[in-house]
Design a protein around this motif. Sequence first.
Motif, PDB file in Angstrom:
ATOM      1  N   ARG A   1      17.069  23.434 -28.152  1.00 60.33           N
ATOM      2  CA  ARG A   1      15.913  22.789 -28.558  1.00 60.33           C
ATOM      3  C   ARG A   1      14.625  22.698 -28.076  1.00 60.33           C
ATOM      4  N   ALA A   2      14.735  22.465 -26.617  1.00 60.42           N
ATOM      5  CA  ALA A   2      13.497  22.497 -26.010  1.00 60.42           C
ATOM      6  C   ALA A   2      13.011  23.823 -25.823  1.00 60.42           C
TER       7      ALA A   2
ATOM      8  N   ILE B   1       6.969  27.050 -30.534  1.00 57.93           N
ATOM      9  CA  ILE B   1       6.379  26.876 -31.827  1.00 57.93           C
ATOM     10  C   ILE B   1       5.254  26.113 -31.443  1.00 57.93           C
ATOM     11  N   PRO B   2       4.056  26.852 -31.387  1.00 53.52           N
ATOM     12  CA  PRO B   2       2.591  26.221 -31.068  1.00 53.52           C
ATOM     13  C   PRO B   2       2.285  24.926 -31.845  1.00 53.52           C
ATOM     14  N   LEU B   3       2.668  24.908 -33.034  1.00 51.95           N
ATOM     15  CA  LEU B   3       2.604  23.391 -33.913  1.00 51.95           C
ATOM     16  C   LEU B   3       3.292  22.301 -33.203  1.00 51.95           C
ATOM     17  N   GLY B   4       4.430  22.660 -32.245  1.00 53.85           N
ATOM     18  CA  GLY B   4       5.099  21.509 -31.503  1.00 53.85           C
ATOM     19  C   GLY B   4       5.899  20.809 -32.157  1.00 53.85           C
TER      20      GLY B   4
ATOM     21  N   GLY C   1       4.965  27.287 -38.013  1.00 53.49           N
ATOM     22  CA  GLY C   1       4.051  26.767 -37.211  1.00 53.49           C
ATOM     23  C   GLY C   1       3.459  27.603 -36.066  1.00 53.49           C
ATOM     24  N   ALA C   2       3.230  28.841 -36.557  1.00 47.32           N
ATOM     25  CA  ALA C   2       2.675  29.721 -35.668  1.00 47.32           C
ATOM     26  C   ALA C   2       3.679  30.437 -34.593  1.00 47.32           C
ATOM     27  N   MET C   3       4.644  30.250 -34.980  1.00 46.01           N
ATOM     28  CA  MET C   3       5.818  30.887 -33.945  1.00 46.01           C
ATOM     29  C   MET C   3       5.768  32.197 -33.803  1.00 46.01           C
TER      30      MET C   3
ATOM     31  N   ALA D   1       3.523  34.329 -34.431  1.00 45.99           N
ATOM     32  CA  ALA D   1       1.918  34.545 -33.906  1.00 45.99           C
ATOM     33  C   ALA D   1       1.804  34.874 -32.402  1.00 45.99           C
ATOM     34  N   SER D   2       2.939  33.840 -31.713  1.00 46.07           N
ATOM     35  CA  SER D   2       2.822  33.691 -30.277  1.00 46.07           C
ATOM     36  C   SER D   2       3.857  34.080 -29.785  1.00 46.07           C
ATOM     37  N   THR D   3       5.002  34.435 -30.407  1.00 49.21           N
ATOM     38  CA  THR D   3       6.271  34.399 -29.873  1.00 49.21           C
ATOM     39  C   THR D   3       6.426  35.200 -28.467  1.00 49.21           C
ATOM     40  N   SER D   4       5.803  36.457 -28.328  1.00 46.48           N
ATOM     41  CA  SER D   4       5.848  37.368 -27.430  1.00 46.48           C
ATOM     42  C   SER D   4       5.330  36.587 -26.032  1.00 46.48           C
ATOM     43  N   TRP D   5       4.556  35.402 -26.024  1.00 43.71           N
ATOM     44  CA  TRP D   5       4.137  34.865 -24.883  1.00 43.71           C
ATOM     45  C   TRP D   5       5.365  33.989 -24.343  1.00 43.71           C
ATOM     46  N   GLY D   6       6.436  33.688 -25.321  1.00 45.15           N
ATOM     47  CA  GLY D   6       7.345  32.610 -24.787  1.00 45.15           C
ATOM     48  C   GLY D   6       6.868  31.470 -23.820  1.00 45.15           C
ATOM     49  N   THR D   7       7.790  31.112 -22.837  1.00 45.11           N
ATOM     50  CA  THR D   7       7.413  30.081 -22.101  1.00 45.11           C
ATOM     51  C   THR D   7       6.321  30.336 -21.225  1.00 45.11           C
ATOM     52  N   ALA D   8       5.745  31.609 -21.178  1.00 46.51           N
ATOM     53  CA  ALA D   8       4.625  31.794 -20.434  1.00 46.51           C
ATOM     54  C   ALA D   8       3.405  31.148 -20.876  1.00 46.51           C
TER      55      ALA D   8
END
Length: 266
Positions: free
Chosen positions: A202-203, A209-212, A244-246, A248-255
């Motif tokens: 979950r975490a 997911i940028p929209l949180g 939720g823009a997942m 669009a940003s997933t390659s950054w992951g936890t970075a």
Amino acid sequence: MRGLDGKVAMVVGGGSGIGRAAARRLAEEGASVAVVDVAADAADATAAGIAAAGGRGLALHADATAPEDVDRAVDRVVTDLGGIDVLVNSVARVPRRTMYDITPQEWQDTVDACLFSYFLTTRAALPHLVARGGGKIVNVCSVTAHVGAQLPAYSAAKGAVLSWSREIAVEFAHHGITVNTVSPGVIETPINTEVLRSDAVRATMLDAIPLGRFGRPEDVAATIAFLASSDADFVSGTDVVVDGAMIASTSWGTARTAWRTHDAAR
Ligand SMILES: NC(=O)c1ccc[n+]([C@@H]2O[C@H](COP(=O)([O-])OP(=O)(O)OC[C@H]3O[C@@H](n4cnc5c(N)ncnc54)[C@H](O)[C@@H]3O)[C@@H](O)[C@H]2O)c1
């Protein structure tokens, strides 16, 4: 939203999750809705919910991977509701197996549920959309058609749904039929209840997911309803990602989070 009053929609996989939310939303927009599902009780419950809200719902029990079941279901929709204007495909099977441990049977069953069923329902419904002089097909796809997710059979089928939907959008455009896909990200439905019970999953998923937040079935249903309406008459052969823009940003992951924390501390 315009254009669903008096229309007939057939929602395959309408007994649960995204399909159930789509069936409810299409009914709220004025459509009569046939709820098709292999789980008879689930189809009944969705149709009963639609009726309780003042709409018209018809529950049909069918295995969407069985040609004779699908043909029978389509015949019932046409006989009982008068035709078909909108077809929504929202069925899936997701074995969590890597390429090393998936069996040939699991691969086949997954492709049957995620791709072959869409082919069967579309093949059976198309002549009725053509007879109405047009219609809408919305195929629920997945972000896994766009990015890797370690779900080889499921993702292979979803990638095929994406390209096949474009094909029929082109082939049936001259009949006034639009065909689009919707690609959900992580939506809380029974399909992922078990994996999302893990706090760690979950975490980390929420972090991606940028929209949180996770998506709700209603988030996807709203997009399906738009694509099924006359507001989307000129939208065809495309995919709408609801994540939720997942991706669009997933390659950054936890970075992404680490970077934000670093900047905030400067
Ligand atoms: N939930 C998510 O995070 C997510 C993400 C991306 C894509 N999707 C896609 O959304 C669609 C709906 O999934 P969901 O999350 O609502 O799952 P769900 O399990 O809640 O609903 C799927 C429904 O399909 C029915 N079904 C399964 N096999 C069938 C068959 N052979 N014939 C008829 N009905 C059958 C099930 O009984 C169930 O009612 C699927 O295509 C799935 O791949 C879901």
